[in-house]
Enzyme design. Structure first.
Site, PDB file in Angstrom:
ATOM      1  N   GLU A  19       2.352 -23.254   2.686  1.00  0.00           N
ATOM      2  CA  GLU A  19       1.157 -23.757   3.364  1.00  0.00           C
ATOM      3  C   GLU A  19       1.249 -23.346   4.823  1.00  0.00           C
ATOM      4  OE1 GLU A  19      -0.412 -27.961   2.994  1.00  0.00           O
ATOM      5  OE2 GLU A  19      -0.072 -27.878   5.157  1.00  0.00           O
ATOM      6  N   GLY A 126      -9.489 -35.652   4.178  1.00  0.00           N
ATOM      7  CA  GLY A 126      -9.317 -35.479   5.627  1.00  0.00           C
ATOM      8  C   GLY A 126      -8.969 -36.814   6.263  1.00  0.00           C
TER       9      GLY A 126
END
Ligand code: FAD
Length: 318
Positions: A19, A126
């Site tokens: 990532e 989020g």
């Protein structure tokens, strides 16, 4: 290009994935390419690229009043995914979040990805933006990741937001979601968190990537509890090598995770960050070796812009 779940299905052993964060505003993409190039030797099957929504900053005006400005420190998730895919011929997984997007804007972003040939996404809610106590859904946007998953899954069936479209093209996104071995910080308990993880899966998620953890026992127990709840999809462990002393306070504060005593004791003894990095790398290698021995589908490394530690780890494993 292939789906994350196909990579897992077609592999006999544990895969390697990464990532990364998009470069900060104003930074060149070349620096990112230079960072990534040595890691390509270890053949990561896919690279996730995080999404960073806007933040508010306050600038003092000549009249003494504060002006609120909205800035994005790391834009470019979609274009970085496309650029990496073409440069290194590797699958990329853009992170798509609910916060800051209306459903229409989400649909437009997914259409862009579909046109680019990017068929994997990690669907997330989020975090609250700085200054907000809790996450507030964008008007016309989604409140939870499960709703975002549902929208993407519908597009995969050719169902777009407008019901007036004639034969819209179905997308073919492989949808990943987040899971938290130490539970999500807002959840009252793990059981409750798993209830909503199951909802994400019912809505179309095909695999889970976990939050970082430093004690494998937490991951193994989590997988066991997921399986007991009937969750059968792959659960990919997320690993982060510690490279700086400050991370032993920053990571628990930002990611709501615990660190084992032995790791903290070893880091406490370090005289500088070079020594900390050695301890962090060795810890990750030991974690990774045990996870590979337990036949996890993939080892997913959080690079946070630092690639040398991951190179050292990968060269011990792959
Ligand atoms: P959700 O699955 O929506 O869950 C959020 C909370 O709500 C949980 O406590 C859940 O139990 C609860 N919940 C869910 N559904 C309901 C419901 N119907 N009713 C009541 N409660 C409910 N953030 C970014 O901004 N950008 C990134 O690129 C990014 N990448 C990440 C990658 C990974 C692997 C992980 C683990 C996290 C990442 N995050 C990222 C952070 C993530 O956005 C936050 O952890 C966020 O707070 C939760 O996201 P989620 O998708 O897990 O949310």
């Amino acid at each position: 290009m292939a789906k994350v779940t196909d990579h897992i299905k077609n592999s006999k052993g544990t895969l390697f994935s990464l990532e990364i964060l998009p470069p900060s505003t104003g930074e060149s993409i070349q620096k990112l390419f230079d960072n990534m190039a040595p890691l390509m030797e270890f053949k990561p099957k896919f690279i996730d690229v995080t999404y960073h929504r806007e933040e508010f900053v306050y600038k003092k005006m000549p009249n003494g009043l504060l002006e609120q400005r909205s800035i994005r420190k790391r834009p470019g998730t979609v274009s970085i995914c496309a650029a990496l895919m073409h440069k290194f011929n590797v699958d990329t997984v853009p992170h798509i979040i609910c916060g800051g997007f209306t459903k229409e804007e989400t649909e437009y972003a997914l259409i862009d990805l579909n046109f680019l040939g990017i068929d994997n996404v990690l669907a997330l809610r989020g975090d609250p933006i700085k200054g907000q106590k809790s996450f507030e859904a964008t008007p016309g946007g989604h409140r939870f990741a499960e709703d975002l998953v549902d929208q993407i899954h519908h597009m995969n069936k050719g169902v777009y937001l407008s019901d007036e479209l004639q034969n819209p093209t179905p997308t073919k996104f492989c949808i990943g979601v987040a899971g938290y071995p130490e539970k999500h910080f807002e959840s009252p308990n793990l059981k409750n968190d798993l209830k909503y993880l199951k909802q994400k899966i019912q809505n179309g998620a095909e695999y889970v990537v976990t939050q970082m953890f430093f004690d494998n026992k937490k991951y193994f127990e989590y997988v066991e509890k997921c399986r007991a709840e009937g969750i059968t999809i792959p659960i990919i462990p997320g690993l982060k090598p510690i490279t700086m002393k400050s991370q032993i306070t920053n990571l628990p504060r930002n990611f709501f995770i615990d660190m084992p005593d032995d790791l903290i004791d070893a880091i406490d003894k370090c005289r500088n960050d070079e020594e900390v990095k050695n301890v962090g790398v060795e810890w990750s290698i030991q974690q990774a070796k045990e996870l590979v021995a337990m036949k996890v589908p993939c080892l997913h490394f959080y690079s946070m812009g630092k690639s040398t530690a991951i190179q050292q780890i990968a060269s011990n494993l792959f």
